[in-house]
Design a protein around this motif. Structure first.
Motif, PDB file in Angstrom:
ATOM      1  N   GLY A 123       0.822  -1.187   0.000  1.00 22.28           N
ATOM      2  CA  GLY A 123       0.000   0.000   0.000  1.00 22.28           C
ATOM      3  C   GLY A 123       0.864   1.247   0.000  1.00 22.28           C
ATOM      4  N   GLY A 124       0.565   2.186  -0.907  1.00 22.09           N
ATOM      5  CA  GLY A 124       1.355   3.400  -1.049  1.00 22.09           C
ATOM      6  C   GLY A 124       2.316   3.370  -2.214  1.00 22.09           C
TER       7      GLY A 124
ATOM      8  N   PHE B 230      -6.502  -9.135  -4.265  1.00 26.11           N
ATOM      9  CA  PHE B 230      -7.149  -7.868  -4.601  1.00 26.11           C
ATOM     10  C   PHE B 230      -6.127  -6.739  -4.543  1.00 26.11           C
ATOM     11  CE2 PHE B 230      -7.258  -8.056  -0.008  1.00 26.11           C
ATOM     12  CZ  PHE B 230      -6.988  -6.749   0.393  1.00 26.11           C
ATOM     13  N   VAL B 231      -6.376  -5.722  -5.350  1.00 25.06           N
ATOM     14  CA  VAL B 231      -5.581  -4.502  -5.338  1.00 25.06           C
ATOM     15  C   VAL B 231      -6.542  -3.331  -5.449  1.00 25.06           C
ATOM     16  CG1 VAL B 231      -3.729  -3.171  -6.414  1.00 25.06           C
ATOM     17  CG2 VAL B 231      -3.676  -5.677  -6.516  1.00 25.06           C
ATOM     18  N   MET B 232      -6.490  -2.411  -4.492  1.00 28.62           N
ATOM     19  CA  MET B 232      -7.301  -1.192  -4.547  1.00 28.62           C
ATOM     20  C   MET B 232      -6.403  -0.066  -5.050  1.00 28.62           C
ATOM     21  SD  MET B 232     -10.406  -0.341  -4.101  1.00 28.62           S
ATOM     22  CE  MET B 232     -11.692   0.630  -3.318  1.00 28.62           C
ATOM     23  N   VAL B 233      -6.781   0.528  -6.191  1.00 26.55           N
ATOM     24  CA  VAL B 233      -5.961   1.542  -6.846  1.00 26.55           C
ATOM     25  C   VAL B 233      -6.644   2.901  -6.744  1.00 26.55           C
ATOM     26  CG1 VAL B 233      -4.807   2.223  -8.988  1.00 26.55           C
ATOM     27  CG2 VAL B 233      -5.131  -0.206  -8.450  1.00 26.55           C
TER      28      VAL B 233
ATOM     29  N   HIS C 138      -4.360  -0.355  -1.043  1.00 25.05           N
ATOM     30  CA  HIS C 138      -4.360  -1.620  -0.306  1.00 25.05           C
ATOM     31  C   HIS C 138      -4.128  -2.764  -1.279  1.00 25.05           C
ATOM     32  CE1 HIS C 138      -6.673   1.129   2.263  1.00 25.05           C
ATOM     33  NE2 HIS C 138      -6.384   0.344   3.277  1.00 25.05           N
ATOM     34  N   ILE C 139      -3.462  -3.800  -0.804  1.00 25.85           N
ATOM     35  CA  ILE C 139      -3.231  -4.995  -1.599  1.00 25.85           C
ATOM     36  C   ILE C 139      -3.167  -6.180  -0.654  1.00 25.85           C
ATOM     37  CG2 ILE C 139      -0.711  -4.635  -1.551  1.00 25.85           C
ATOM     38  CD1 ILE C 139      -0.598  -5.971  -4.322  1.00 25.85           C
TER      39      ILE C 139
END
Length: 657
Positions: free
Chosen positions: A469-470, A626-629, A637-638
């Motif tokens: 994340g980041g 999952f990957v939140m972009v 988040h990943i």
């Protein structure tokens, strides 16, 4: 009194980028600039790869820039007119981007194409307007403007962003913001001109170190074969006074009238350098055959500062670019970091404005505070890094210059030969290494904590992930799945031997190869939730279409703003290329097993041949993930789907947008 949501003060590359971001998000704004026309001079000339990636989200801007500039493939280092090292940047195996190398192009061209892109949104810069007074309260900001005809008007906005440079009126209006730093003792002179009969490399920049300073060459535009015109190039010189001050063309004999010591010549701060002075420097610093400088379009002298603000936010006032940090030109970072400031801020302002009633006041303030939490450390690292580079390479002290010139011939060839050293340095200057992972909640961010970076505690399985994340979302190629019809498959979305004849409507066909990439998929104003099937086969932990669908529904239930959903399926790629088109064909995994999403789901679906993108993200241990972009192309988040509950819980308690 006029009203808008955001007033942008300053329409250079930083301000125009922020305008593009707000236009993309559909937010009401005005952008003003005190200059009646756009400058034709180029203060910045390097657009680094990460900046190119981010600008590519706005259509043809980057393609147009590419046609006007020169790709920089490396550097040439000379000391006392002799070649010491040749640095290559095109052999660093950077494959997770469409823009692996920097572009050298005039800032005037960059601004021109940005304004054209802004016009596509129906917006334009208002020129000739000067902000003379800015007053904020807890409800908004009132700005007094001097108009082009000399009259005054006022604008009431919810926020004001200062992209108005080193002497920012917005920064001066924020009583709690300081701008600490110092001034370099040496001047900095430049010349944009053309070189005749020159052997100076045109696909890389050249730095020539001498005993009294340095001279650098930066190609701006290529040679034109149409009119046989030499390409435009920038020469930069810095060092002691003998380098930056014009020597007398006709020295006066000591003791005669008008005689003065040479070191006092040209001390007037606004005395521009001359073309003959640059030719003298070229003959003194550059190797033989470097050519003749001619046809200058800009000659200028600068006094350099290195300063940074203590806060990028003062309630309803925000600062970006040179208004927040000024530094030496070492590494060509200024414009690039400013553009990335604007992209980081744009979507956050838009989220607060567009979803004001859906978000609590605490959530809105936390999101706006994350701008400083994420960008302040980047600005500080920039100031420290460029200061070290400039202080060593362009020192004014004679003894430092002698040490530099004695050490570099031994050190540079060794450094250039070690690829990991070059990769690490390139990660800094390219922008690929910029990460907000240590700004997140619980990660001990020194500038406060960002609510839109995950804590990276998703699960024990996540500890081996390459991306956190980041971090910047890496780019990778995938195949867009086209809905079709199929006569085989199971009702649960999977196919196995013996299931022939069972009908599943509108399965995507893998025969049609419509290639796209993660960065193209994640364009637009929304967040993007990427769900991955996993790389397993047979009875492994790979996830079915129902599993991905349920995971998507679970996340979208707690996200309060736009979020696009995408499914990615690991498939094997048939290496048989005997078909007439010469294209490889995709085939299902294992014994005919195929994980697909039905066409009536409304979810964009993609095939990941060979699991390459799974591996790029570190989601290659067989489990679904999952990957939140974020809208700015960074991962918030990943994790693996087994930790989805922790992600949802953190989103509800920390992110809240």
């Amino acid at each position: 009194m006029d009203h808008c949501d955001v007033l942008i003060v300053g329409a250079g590359p930083v301000g125009t980028t922020l305008a593009l971001e707000l236009a993309l998000q559909g937010v009401s704004f005005r952008i003003i600039d005190k200059s009646p026309t756009r400058s034709e001079h180029s203060r910045a000339l390097i657009v680094h790869p990460r900046t190119l990636e981010l600008l590519d989200r706005h259509g043809p801007v980057v393609d147009k820039l590419m046609s006007k500039g020169t790709i920089a493939r490396g550097a040439v280092m000379n000391i006392n007119r002799k070649l010491v090292a040749r640095v290559d940047m095109d052999d660093l195996d950077i494959t997770d981007t469409n823009f692996p190398l920097p572009l050298m192009v005039s800032q005037a061209e960059t601004e021109k194409f940005m304004e054209e892109a802004l016009a596509e949104y129906g917006k334009a810069v208002e020129r000739g307007y000067t902000a003379t007074n800015i007053v904020q309260n807890d409800k908004g900001v009132t700005t007094t403007l001097k108009t082009p005809n000399g009259s005054h008007t006022t604008i009431r906005s919810k926020y004001v962003v200062g992209c108005d440079g080193a002497h920012s009126v917005v920064r001066h209006s924020a009583s709690d913001v300081t701008f600490d730093g110092d001034t370099y003792p040496q001047d900095f002179i430049l010349c944009d001109a053309r070189l005749r009969n020159s052997n100076v490399a045109r696909d890389r920049f050249t730095i020539c170190f001498g005993d009294t300073g340095l001279l650098a060459f930066f190609p701006i535009s290529p040679h034109s074969n149409d009119n046989n015109e030499d390409g435009l190039i920038r020469l930069i010189a810095s060092g002691g006074r003998s380098v930056t001050k014009q020597p007398p063309s006709q020295p006066t004999a000591p003791g005669s009238p008008g005689s003065q010591p040479q070191h006092q010549h040209g001390e007037q701060p606004d005395e521009p350098p001359t073309l003959s002075h640059f030719q003298h420097l070229l003959d003194s610093f550059a190797p033989p055959g470097s050519g003749t400088v001619h046809s200058p379009i800009w000659l200028a002298r600068f006094r350099l500062h290195h300063r940074g603000v203590n806060s990028y936010r003062s309630s309803r006032l925000f600062l970006a670019g040179d208004a927040a940090h000024i530094h030496s030109p070492a590494g060509g970072q200024g414009m690039n970091v400013g553009i990335q400031d604007a992209i980081n801020l744009g979507w956050k302002l838009a989220s607060v404005l567009k979803h004001h009633n859906k978000l609590t006041e605490e959530a809105r303030e936390a999101l706006l505070d994350s701008y400083h939490a994420e960008r302040y450390p980047v600005g500080r690292a920039l100031l420290q890094g460029t200061d070290r580079m400039f202080s060593f390479t362009a020192a004014a002290s004679p003894w430092i210059l002698k040490v530099r010139n004695a050490v570099l011939p031994w050190v540079l060839p060794w450094l250039v030969a070690v690829k990991w050293v070059r990769r690490r340095f390139y990660g800094f200057i390219s922008g690929f290494g910029t990460s907000y992972r240590y700004s997140g909640k619980g990660n001990g961010g020194g500038a406060g904590e960002s609510c839109v970076v995950g804590m990276n505690i998703m699960s024990s399985e996540s500890s081996s992930m390459k991306i956190r994340g980041g971090d910047r979302l890496p780019d990778g190629k995938v195949i867009e799945l086209t809905p079709g019809r199929a006569e085989v498959g199971r009702t649960d979305g999977r196919y196995a031997p013996g299931d022939e004849g069972r009908r599943v409507p509108d399965l995507p066909l893998l025969e049609e190869r419509t290639e796209t990439s993660l960065h193209r998929i994640c364009r637009g104003a929304s967040w993007h939730l990427l769900l991955f099937s996993g790389t397993g086969t047979g009875d492994s932990n790979a996830v079915t279409v129902e599993g991905l669908t349920l995971a998507g529904e679970r996340v979208l239930a707690v996200v309060k703003r736009e979020c696009s959903l995408h499914f990615f399926y690991h498939v094997a790629e048939d290496q048989d290329r005997g078909d007439s088109a010469g294209q490889g064909r995709l085939r299902p995994l294992g014994d005919g097993e195929l994980q697909v999403v039905t066409g009536d789901s409304g979810v964009a679906s993609y095939a990941d041949p060979g699991g390459r993108v799974h591996g790029l993200l570190g989601l290659d241990n067989g489990h679904g993930g999952f990957v939140m972009v974020r809208p700015d192309g960074y991962v918030s988040h990943i994790g693996y789907l087994s930790s989805l509950h922790d992600f949802v819980k953190e989103w509800e308690s920390q992110v809240r947008i």
